[in-house]
Each structure stands twice: as structure tokens, then as C-alpha cells.
Enzyme design. Sequence first.
Site, PDB file in Angstrom:
ATOM      1  N   ASP A  63       0.964  -1.048   0.075  1.00  0.00           N
ATOM      2  CA  ASP A  63       0.022   0.127  -0.070  1.00  0.00           C
ATOM      3  C   ASP A  63       0.799   1.386  -0.011  1.00  0.00           C
ATOM      4  OD1 ASP A  63       1.035  -0.548   2.823  1.00  0.00           O
ATOM      5  OD2 ASP A  63      -0.812   0.467   3.508  1.00  0.00           O
ATOM      6  N   ASP A  95       6.794   1.161   1.957  1.00  0.00           N
ATOM      7  CA  ASP A  95       6.375   0.338   0.960  1.00  0.00           C
ATOM      8  C   ASP A  95       7.345   0.214  -0.334  1.00  0.00           C
ATOM      9  OD1 ASP A  95       3.518  -0.943   1.890  1.00  0.00           O
ATOM     10  OD2 ASP A  95       4.010   0.997   2.294  1.00  0.00           O
ATOM     11  N   ASN A 128      -2.376   2.894   3.532  1.00  0.00           N
ATOM     12  CA  ASN A 128      -1.877   4.110   3.945  1.00  0.00           C
ATOM     13  C   ASN A 128      -2.482   5.075   3.104  1.00  0.00           C
ATOM     14  OD1 ASN A 128       0.563   3.435   5.316  1.00  0.00           O
ATOM     15  ND2 ASN A 128       1.507   2.652   3.493  1.00  0.00           N
ATOM     16  N   THR A 173       3.054  -5.848   2.833  1.00  0.00           N
ATOM     17  CA  THR A 173       3.681  -4.776   3.653  1.00  0.00           C
ATOM     18  C   THR A 173       2.150  -3.763   3.874  1.00  0.00           C
ATOM     19  OG1 THR A 173       4.013  -3.875   1.613  1.00  0.00           O
ATOM     20  CG2 THR A 173       5.651  -5.230   2.770  1.00  0.00           C
ATOM     21  N   PHE A 212      -0.644  -0.551  12.672  1.00  0.00           N
ATOM     22  CA  PHE A 212      -1.605   0.082  11.600  1.00  0.00           C
ATOM     23  C   PHE A 212      -1.965  -0.899  10.607  1.00  0.00           C
ATOM     24  CE2 PHE A 212      -2.241   1.681   7.261  1.00  0.00           C
ATOM     25  CZ  PHE A 212      -3.384   2.538   7.570  1.00  0.00           C
ATOM     26  N   ASN A 213      -1.160  -1.884  10.089  1.00  0.00           N
ATOM     27  CA  ASN A 213      -1.675  -2.802   8.943  1.00  0.00           C
ATOM     28  C   ASN A 213      -2.604  -3.644   9.873  1.00  0.00           C
ATOM     29  OD1 ASN A 213       0.243  -1.786   7.285  1.00  0.00           O
ATOM     30  ND2 ASN A 213       1.576  -3.090   7.419  1.00  0.00           N
ATOM     31  N   HIS A 258      10.131   0.248   8.366  1.00  0.00           N
ATOM     32  CA  HIS A 258       9.111  -1.010   8.264  1.00  0.00           C
ATOM     33  C   HIS A 258       9.364  -2.253   7.426  1.00  0.00           C
ATOM     34  CE1 HIS A 258       7.418   1.115  11.812  1.00  0.00           C
ATOM     35  NE2 HIS A 258       6.898   2.008  10.966  1.00  0.00           N
ATOM     36  N   ASP A 259       8.518  -1.650   6.080  1.00  0.00           N
ATOM     37  CA  ASP A 259       8.315  -2.765   5.056  1.00  0.00           C
ATOM     38  C   ASP A 259       9.309  -3.336   4.654  1.00  0.00           C
ATOM     39  OD1 ASP A 259       5.660  -2.230   5.814  1.00  0.00           O
ATOM     40  OD2 ASP A 259       5.233  -0.962   4.155  1.00  0.00           O
TER      41      ASP A 259
HETATM   42  C1  BDR Z   1       3.046   0.148   8.541  1.00  0.00           C
HETATM   43  O1  BDR Z   1       2.077   1.014   8.376  1.00  0.00           O
HETATM   44  C2  BDR Z   1       2.568   1.679   7.286  1.00  0.00           C
HETATM   45  O2  BDR Z   1       2.310   3.218   7.751  1.00  0.00           O
HETATM   46  C3  BDR Z   1       3.429   1.456   6.672  1.00  0.00           C
HETATM   47  O3  BDR Z   1       3.590   1.496   5.563  1.00  0.00           O
HETATM   48  C4  BDR Z   1       3.859   0.054   7.429  1.00  0.00           C
HETATM   49  O4  BDR Z   1       3.546  -0.868   6.471  1.00  0.00           O
HETATM   50  C5  BDR Z   1       4.005   0.339   9.905  1.00  0.00           C
HETATM   51  O5  BDR Z   1       2.744   0.312  10.792  1.00  0.00           O
HETATM   52 CA    CA Z   2       2.909  -0.372   4.129  1.00  0.00          CA
END
Ligand code: BDR
Ligand code: CA
Length: 307
Positions: A8, A13, A37, A120, A161-162, A234-235
Site C-alpha cells: 500500500d 512500501d 496508507n 506490507t 497500523f496494518n 518497517h516494510d
Molecule cells: C506500517 O504502516 C504503514 O504506515 C507502513 O507502510 C507500514 O506498512 C507500519 O505500521
Molecule cells: Ca505499508
Amino acid sequence: MHLILDCDPGHDDAFALLIAGASKELGLTGVTTVAGNSYLHNTSRNARTILDLFDIDLPVFAGREKPLLRNIVIAPDIHGQSGLEGANLPAMKRPIEKTNAVQFMAETIEKYDDVTLVATGPLTNVALLILMHPHLIHKLNSIVLMGGGISFGNVTPVSEFNIFADAEAAKIVFESGVPIVMVPLDLTHQVIVTDEEIFRIRSLGQKFEILSDLLIFFKSAYKKVFGIEGVPLHDPCTVMYLLSPEIFESKEYHVDIETKGELTYGQTVVDLWNTSGKKANARVLLSVKRERFFQIFFEKISLLKGV
Ligand code: BDR
Ligand code: CA
């Protein structure tokens, strides 16, 4: 190996996409997009823009435009309204594929016996694959996903978040029986991008200035929202794990997804002491060698010059 990247984009990402695209040994066959996102039309455009920028020849398939059950949540405070703000991105060239993302996933798994799925973003598309093609998913090598946290969240005190963006989907994925590698916040916060890395990326050449501008935006969003210096990558940790599993420490745990809690919706409940007695369903990444991580990261990013 054949790889599908469901994403996303999303600043981090974008980097996962570029490293995977640059690493021919991973056999990335296609990119699928999901709402997260930002809205689906934005994440689908962003994925194509990033691939266009470095002339990476891969098809992009759009998936589901909203979570399975809950209302859509996006993250404009972190990624801007477009999902990829902070840089002057060129207009995208390649069209979106006509096939739906979930259909593409199913066809690819049917075709090859060694497919790994990297996710991701929110797990909506992956959950739909499991629901719509249950006979196929056991052919999957594994699902390597960035999501959840062991000891903290980033949308609520306990939810990442994800997972929060589609906890019902995440529950389906974690209960699917497919081998899962979970990359939690506890791990991603060990690979913080500082000005040093941003400057190094900028020095790689003109196109890379765009990438460094994206990171400057992402970093300042983290400063504003969380008050931290530097931004976690993160991703890309998902793809980096596939490239160099030996730089990570991990352990298998049972992970449940909370979908009902008033204060805990979207929490990944990681059973560190196996108090539930339930069989492990995920390999959870616990630590990474930061220096090696960035060495490999830069080796791969530098390959893009010649892609
Ligand atoms: C995740 O949430 C999104 O903001 C980032 O792309 C990542 O996948 C981190 O919590
Ligand atoms: Ca992401």
C-alpha cells in the site's frame, strides 16, 4: 523462488518494492495493491510510479478498495494524502493490469510450486485469497508480513497500523495454517533511518534524490506524530529477511488477533510463554544486526542504477 508483493505504498512500501525489484534472485513476478496508507487508486498509482521511476518491468494488479468488514482507515498524517508525499514524482506511465490482485495471486500460486507472498499493507487481499481459494493456499511457501507488535502499537497503544486497518482480515491470515513470518514494530524500530542514510541515498544519483526527499518527508512525519528522531524502515524488513535471514533472530509463537476489544482492537497477542498451550502459528522476528542490514540494503539499492 517466485514472489508476490502485496503493498500500500506508502514511503516504506516503496523501498520494499525497490529492493525486491532489484533482487533478481527473489523472482518477483508481480505487485498487488491494497487500500491502507491511502485509498486504493493512490496506492495503485504510487506502486506504478515507483516502478516506472527505475524502469522495473513488473505488472501491478489492484485489489480490494476497502477492508473486509470495518470502515476504511488511511494514514495521511504519516504518508500524506496521496500516500507518497514529499517528492516531485513523475507522472506514472504503465497501466494497471485488468486482472484483480487476488485473481493474480491465485493464478500465480496455481502455476508455481514455490510462491512466497510478502505483505506490507493491511491483509485484506491476502485474507480474500484464503477465503476464495482455500484449496490453493497450502501450496504457498510462506506469507512474510509486516504487521503487529509484541510490546507496543503505533495507532493505539497496542495496535499496529496494518493489523488495525483490517483486523478481521489479519485474523483469517493468522488462522489459515500457512507458515507466517511476522515482522513486528519491535523489530522495525531497530532499523531507524537517520540523516546519514538519507544523505547516502541522495548521493547515489539524480533519481535517488526523489527517494531521499521521500525519506525526509517520512522522517519529519515521525517527528511530528511520535516525537522520535529518525524513521523505522518497517516494510523493507520483510524483503530483507528473504534476502538475508541469517542477520535476523526469530522465534516461533502462537499469535492471536484481537477483533473485539474496546481498547485492544487490532492487537497481535503474542503468546511469549505459551500460556495458551496453542501450537505456534508464526515465526516472529525479534532482532536484527543493524549494520549488516544497511550494508545489504545499500548493495541492493545501488543495483537500481543499472536496472
Ligand atoms: C506500517 O504502516 C504503514 O504506515 C507502513 O507502510 C507500514 O506498512 C507500519 O505500521
Ligand atoms: Ca505499508
